[in-house]
Design an enzyme around this catalytic site. Structure first.
Site, PDB file in Angstrom:
ATOM      1  N   CYS A 131      18.596 -46.098  32.182  1.00 15.20           N
ATOM      2  CA  CYS A 131      18.336 -47.531  32.296  1.00 15.20           C
ATOM      3  C   CYS A 131      16.934 -47.760  32.817  1.00 15.20           C
ATOM      4  O   CYS A 131      16.503 -47.103  33.776  1.00 15.20           O
ATOM      5  CB  CYS A 131      19.309 -48.170  33.276  1.00 15.20           C
ATOM      6  SG  CYS A 131      20.963 -48.326  32.632  1.00 15.20           S
ATOM      7  N   ARG A 174      29.936 -40.099  26.105  1.00 14.42           N
ATOM      8  CA  ARG A 174      29.677 -39.541  27.440  1.00 14.42           C
ATOM      9  C   ARG A 174      30.862 -39.860  28.334  1.00 14.42           C
ATOM     10  O   ARG A 174      31.281 -41.025  28.424  1.00 14.42           O
ATOM     11  CB  ARG A 174      28.395 -40.114  28.050  1.00 14.42           C
ATOM     12  CG  ARG A 174      28.216 -39.726  29.522  1.00 14.42           C
ATOM     13  CD  ARG A 174      26.840 -40.048  30.088  1.00 14.42           C
ATOM     14  NE  ARG A 174      25.884 -39.004  29.741  1.00 14.42           N
ATOM     15  CZ  ARG A 174      24.693 -38.847  30.338  1.00 14.42           C
ATOM     16  NH1 ARG A 174      24.310 -39.658  31.294  1.00 14.42           N
ATOM     17  NH2 ARG A 174      23.886 -37.871  29.970  1.00 14.42           N
ATOM     18  N   ARG A 216      15.915 -37.025  35.136  1.00 12.41           N
ATOM     19  CA  ARG A 216      14.793 -37.178  36.058  1.00 12.41           C
ATOM     20  C   ARG A 216      13.648 -36.219  35.785  1.00 12.41           C
ATOM     21  O   ARG A 216      12.476 -36.578  35.954  1.00 12.41           O
ATOM     22  CB  ARG A 216      15.292 -37.052  37.505  1.00 12.41           C
ATOM     23  CG  ARG A 216      16.112 -38.267  37.928  1.00 12.41           C
ATOM     24  CD  ARG A 216      16.939 -37.994  39.145  1.00 12.41           C
ATOM     25  NE  ARG A 216      17.980 -37.007  38.872  1.00 12.41           N
ATOM     26  CZ  ARG A 216      18.849 -36.570  39.771  1.00 12.41           C
ATOM     27  NH1 ARG A 216      18.784 -37.010  41.011  1.00 12.41           N
ATOM     28  NH2 ARG A 216      19.773 -35.698  39.437  1.00 12.41           N
ATOM     29  N   ALA A 243      21.601 -47.030  28.490  1.00 13.05           N
ATOM     30  CA  ALA A 243      22.832 -47.811  28.345  1.00 13.05           C
ATOM     31  C   ALA A 243      22.446 -49.202  27.857  1.00 13.05           C
ATOM     32  O   ALA A 243      21.736 -49.933  28.537  1.00 13.05           O
ATOM     33  CB  ALA A 243      23.552 -47.894  29.686  1.00 13.05           C
ATOM     34  N   SER A 301      18.143 -37.649  28.384  1.00 16.54           N
ATOM     35  CA  SER A 301      19.385 -38.328  28.757  1.00 16.54           C
ATOM     36  C   SER A 301      19.137 -39.830  28.848  1.00 16.54           C
ATOM     37  O   SER A 301      18.034 -40.255  29.201  1.00 16.54           O
ATOM     38  CB  SER A 301      19.822 -37.777  30.127  1.00 16.54           C
ATOM     39  OG  SER A 301      21.171 -38.024  30.372  1.00 16.54           O
ATOM     40  N   PRO A 302      20.149 -40.640  28.543  1.00 14.99           N
ATOM     41  CA  PRO A 302      19.921 -42.093  28.629  1.00 14.99           C
ATOM     42  C   PRO A 302      19.583 -42.520  30.054  1.00 14.99           C
ATOM     43  O   PRO A 302      20.228 -42.085  31.007  1.00 14.99           O
ATOM     44  CB  PRO A 302      21.259 -42.685  28.176  1.00 14.99           C
ATOM     45  CG  PRO A 302      22.254 -41.583  28.258  1.00 14.99           C
ATOM     46  CD  PRO A 302      21.490 -40.310  28.098  1.00 14.99           C
ATOM     47  N   TYR A 344      31.813 -47.227  34.574  1.00 14.15           N
ATOM     48  CA  TYR A 344      31.661 -48.441  33.781  1.00 14.15           C
ATOM     49  C   TYR A 344      32.960 -48.694  33.002  1.00 14.15           C
ATOM     50  O   TYR A 344      33.925 -47.952  33.135  1.00 14.15           O
ATOM     51  CB  TYR A 344      30.396 -48.351  32.912  1.00 14.15           C
ATOM     52  CG  TYR A 344      29.155 -48.205  33.786  1.00 14.15           C
ATOM     53  CD1 TYR A 344      28.846 -49.178  34.742  1.00 14.15           C
ATOM     54  CD2 TYR A 344      28.333 -47.090  33.704  1.00 14.15           C
ATOM     55  CE1 TYR A 344      27.743 -49.046  35.580  1.00 14.15           C
ATOM     56  CE2 TYR A 344      27.220 -46.951  34.537  1.00 14.15           C
ATOM     57  CZ  TYR A 344      26.938 -47.931  35.478  1.00 14.15           C
ATOM     58  OH  TYR A 344      25.853 -47.801  36.311  1.00 14.15           O
TER      59      TYR A 344
HETATM   60  C1  LIG Z   1      16.568 -43.969  36.256  1.00 10.87           C
HETATM   61  C2  LIG Z   1      17.891 -43.479  35.761  1.00 10.87           C
HETATM   62  C3  LIG Z   1      18.645 -44.265  34.898  1.00 10.87           C
HETATM   63  C4  LIG Z   1      19.864 -43.803  34.386  1.00 10.87           C
HETATM   64  N1  LIG Z   1      20.541 -44.547  33.456  1.00 10.87           N
HETATM   65  C5  LIG Z   1      21.612 -44.018  32.818  1.00 10.87           C
HETATM   66  C6  LIG Z   1      22.170 -44.659  31.681  1.00 10.87           C
HETATM   67  O1  LIG Z   1      21.658 -45.674  31.203  1.00 10.87           O
HETATM   68  N2  LIG Z   1      23.270 -44.098  31.133  1.00 10.87           N
HETATM   69  C7  LIG Z   1      23.816 -42.940  31.606  1.00 10.87           C
HETATM   70  O2  LIG Z   1      24.828 -42.479  31.079  1.00 10.87           O
HETATM   71  N3  LIG Z   1      23.272 -42.290  32.647  1.00 10.87           N
HETATM   72  C8  LIG Z   1      22.169 -42.784  33.232  1.00 10.87           C
HETATM   73  N4  LIG Z   1      21.562 -42.079  34.240  1.00 10.87           N
HETATM   74  C9  LIG Z   1      22.056 -40.739  34.537  1.00 10.87           C
HETATM   75  C10 LIG Z   1      21.286 -39.688  33.740  1.00 10.87           C
HETATM   76  O3  LIG Z   1      21.406 -39.883  32.344  1.00 10.87           O
HETATM   77  C11 LIG Z   1      21.725 -38.268  34.114  1.00 10.87           C
HETATM   78  O4  LIG Z   1      23.052 -38.103  33.702  1.00 10.87           O
HETATM   79  C12 LIG Z   1      21.597 -37.988  35.598  1.00 10.87           C
HETATM   80  O5  LIG Z   1      20.379 -38.501  36.122  1.00 10.87           O
HETATM   81  C13 LIG Z   1      21.664 -36.494  35.910  1.00 10.87           C
HETATM   82  O6  LIG Z   1      20.658 -35.808  35.221  1.00 10.87           O
HETATM   83  P1  LIG Z   1      19.286 -35.315  35.947  1.00 10.87           P
HETATM   84  O7  LIG Z   1      19.692 -34.448  37.103  1.00 10.87           O
HETATM   85  O8  LIG Z   1      18.560 -34.560  34.859  1.00 10.87           O
HETATM   86  O9  LIG Z   1      18.539 -36.536  36.396  1.00 10.87           O
HETATM   87  C14 LIG Z   1      20.360 -42.540  34.781  1.00 10.87           C
HETATM   88  C15 LIG Z   1      19.614 -41.766  35.684  1.00 10.87           C
HETATM   89  C16 LIG Z   1      18.392 -42.208  36.144  1.00 10.87           C
HETATM   90  C17 LIG Z   1      17.584 -41.316  37.067  1.00 10.87           C
END
Ligand SMILES: Cc1cc2nc3c(=O)[nH]c(=O)nc-3n(C[C@H](O)[C@H](O)[C@H](O)COP(=O)(O)O)c2cc1C
Length: 356
Positions: free
Chosen positions: A25, A230, A324, A57, A22-23, A182
């Site tokens: 930052c 998304r 994560r 992102a 997943s994307p 956003y």
């Molecule tokens: C460090 C970090 C940075 C993230 N940056 C983005 C991002 O750039 N774009 C986005 O759509 N979601 C972002 N997210 C959300 C994740 O892509 C994901 O949707 C969210 O963490 C839930 O998934 P997980 O439970 O597997 O962590 C970010 C999450 C984390 C932990």
């Protein structure tokens, strides 16, 4: 029904399995430029066996960055450092994707490890923009400038230019960021969009920004490459955007040439009550897949191999995205393949073969 380690073909692109990164930052760029951190971060996850690695992102304009450290793709100088990373990802069998983004009223913030609050204009921040002059709230209380229609067209042109540069950088999977509060999501949600012109009010008006942006980007993004969005399927807040609207939006996006909807939630307002837990967003991916007849990605609290496999086998989504858990274990796909009895599905890099 396919399983987690079956390939997934969307347009001309085949992912080696249905696990995507997943994307995320990294807040580690200088003036938006990718560097060795991004190469190692994204490259490691390609080595670990993911089918798809989606870059964070990536801002379509400097003022669209969440923080001064965000990645960017608003200038030609951003292309080659990204292309270097993408060559590495591809060499190791994964498909490189990018999420292009504009942070709207949530831009101009400190990096998370500096607290994440809005930065004043004289302290490294900048004037934010949004559909309406309504602040997010909490420690992100800057009042954004409400975009004029001409300025909206300008942002849409930024997205188009970013898509062209994404192609030049070798990406084969494009995601528009219309989630997490956003800019594009700010147009969708009545909680942030209080416009009285053709971009606000009715459902048709609130979805105008993303539909027009999709249409414009579609003209420059090759027909044979996956084009995805998304969304936050619900704001988890009274009077906000919800799953019924998301289903209808997905139907409209499909007619504009979107191939897959990446189903997240939340982020519009700080007071949302989010029932976070395993699979909590999966029902959104399932409903959109069924009712809008479009491919979906499920994301959020997916951590266990059997859990991810069940989402694919039961037809709730076409793809699972891990965030994560992929940070904790870049080799999650390799470990999951073994656990599910498909060890051969994830081949080690030749340098690591003796340890596999
Ligand atoms: C460090 C970090 C940075 C993230 N940056 C983005 C991002 O750039 N774009 C986005 O759509 N979601 C972002 N997210 C959300 C994740 O892509 C994901 O949707 C969210 O963490 C839930 O998934 P997980 O439970 O597997 O962590 C970010 C999450 C984390 C932990």
């Amino acid at each position: 029904m396919p399983h987690l380690f079956d390939p997934f073909t969307l347009k001309s692109i085949t992912l080696r399995n249905r696990v995507g990164v997943s994307p995320m930052c990294q807040y580690s760029s200088d003036d938006g430029v990718a560097n060795d951190w991004h190469l190692v971060h994204l490259g490691s996850r390609a080595l670990g066996g993911a089918g798809l690695v989606i870059a964070e992102a990536t801002a379509v304009a400097p003022e669209g960055r969440i923080t001064p450290g965000d990645a960017g793709i608003w200038a030609d100088k951003h292309v080659e450092p990204l292309a270097r990373i993408n060559r590495f990802i591809k060499e190791h069998g994964a498909v490189a994707g990018i999420q292009i983004a504009h942070a709207g009223r949530k831009a101009s913030a400190a990096v998370p490890w500096a607290g994440g609050a809005h930065l004043a204009n004289d302290a490294g921040g900048w004037t934010t923009v949004a559909p309406s002059a309504v602040p997010f709230g909490g420690d992100q209380n800057k009042v954004p400038h409400a975009l004029s229609v001409d300025e909206i067209k300008g942002v849409q042109a930024n997205f188009v230019a970013a898509a062209k540069r994404s192609l030049a950088a070798g990406y084969e999977w494009l995601e528009l960021h219309s989630a997490h509060g956003y800019l594009s999501h700010e147009f969708l949600s009545p909680l942030s969009n209080q416009r009285t012109d053709s971009y606000g009010g009715s459902f048709d008006n609130r979805i105008r920004f993303i539909l027009e942006t999709t249409r414009a980007v579609r003209k420059v993004w090759p027909e044979n490459l996956p084009f995805t969005v998304r969304i936050s399927c619900t704001d988890w807040a009274e009077g906000g955007w919800d799953i019924d609207q998301s289903v209808e939006l997905a139907r409209r996006l499909k007619t504009e040439g979107i191939d897959l909807v990446d189903c997240s939630s939340g982020g519009a307002v700080p007071h949302a009550k989010i029932p976070v837990g395993p699979d909590f967003q999966v029902p959104f991916a399932e409903r959109i897949r069924r009712e809008a007849d479009i491919a979906t990605a499920a994301v959020g609290m997916i951590t266990e191999p059997k859990q991810a496999d069940a989402i694919i086998r039961s037809g709730q989504a076409d793809l699972v995205l891990l965030a994560r858990e992929e940070l904790r274990d870049p080799y999650w796909p390799a470990h999951a393949a073994k656990a599910l009895g498909h060890a051969a599905a994830v081949q080690p890099p030749k340098q690591y073969a003796r340890a596999w």
